[in-house]
Design a protein around this motif. Sequence first.
Motif, PDB file in Angstrom:
ATOM      1  N   ASP A 139      43.326  37.894  46.835  1.00 14.81           N
ATOM      2  CA  ASP A 139      42.936  38.929  47.787  1.00 14.81           C
ATOM      3  C   ASP A 139      41.443  39.234  47.838  1.00 14.81           C
ATOM      4  N   ASP A 140      40.667  38.806  46.872  1.00 12.85           N
ATOM      5  CA  ASP A 140      39.244  39.150  46.878  1.00 12.85           C
ATOM      6  C   ASP A 140      38.425  37.969  46.371  1.00 12.85           C
ATOM      7  N   VAL A 141      37.642  37.388  47.237  1.00 12.12           N
ATOM      8  CA  VAL A 141      36.844  36.216  46.892  1.00 12.12           C
ATOM      9  C   VAL A 141      35.866  36.517  45.753  1.00 12.12           C
ATOM     10  N   ARG A 142      35.457  37.773  45.642  1.00 16.33           N
ATOM     11  CA  ARG A 142      34.480  38.141  44.608  1.00 16.33           C
ATOM     12  C   ARG A 142      35.057  38.045  43.201  1.00 16.33           C
ATOM     13  N   THR A 143      36.366  38.083  43.068  1.00 16.16           N
ATOM     14  CA  THR A 143      36.994  37.994  41.746  1.00 16.16           C
ATOM     15  C   THR A 143      37.658  36.648  41.498  1.00 16.16           C
ATOM     16  N   LEU A 144      37.594  35.758  42.476  1.00 14.73           N
ATOM     17  CA  LEU A 144      38.195  34.439  42.340  1.00 14.73           C
ATOM     18  C   LEU A 144      37.236  33.516  41.587  1.00 14.73           C
ATOM     19  N   THR A 145      37.749  32.828  40.586  1.00 18.62           N
ATOM     20  CA  THR A 145      36.935  31.921  39.779  1.00 18.62           C
ATOM     21  C   THR A 145      37.681  30.609  39.547  1.00 18.62           C
ATOM     22  N   ALA A 146      36.958  29.589  39.142  1.00 18.95           N
ATOM     23  CA  ALA A 146      37.577  28.317  38.783  1.00 18.95           C
ATOM     24  C   ALA A 146      38.537  28.526  37.618  1.00 18.95           C
ATOM     25  N   GLU A 147      38.171  29.384  36.688  1.00 21.95           N
ATOM     26  CA  GLU A 147      39.037  29.666  35.544  1.00 21.95           C
ATOM     27  C   GLU A 147      40.360  30.287  35.986  1.00 21.95           C
TER      28      GLU A 147
END
Length: 124
Positions: free
Chosen positions: A53-61
């Motif tokens: 829901d939020d690109v800012r909290t999306l990571t590869a991990e």
Amino acid sequence: MTKLKVLDLFSGIGGFSLGLERTGGFSTVAVCEIDEFCRRLLSRRFPNARQYDDVRTLTAERLAHDGIHRVNVITGGFPCQDVSNAGKRAGIEGSRSGLWSEIHRLAGELRPGLPRRGERRSIA
């Protein structure tokens, strides 16, 4: 035929992914959209894709934790309100349009690309 895996950011109603999937060569493995109405639609259009829901909290991990270890394509229609004549005209560094940098960040973390020679692919 092995399909290329797509991570769709700022997915909206999934237009980029729909177009790519209709070519027969792509499979959307994850979508990221902050709008709740759009996420409900995306869950119907891409029932096998992970949803964020939020690109800012999306990571590869985080993607790897959810079983998505590699993507071949990142697509994203980042918000344009800040650069639109109809918007606030804050420019590319505005609070919404400045989110384009999240595509850049994730591309650096994920390093998407074509499958490596000899590498077997399965859709996550």
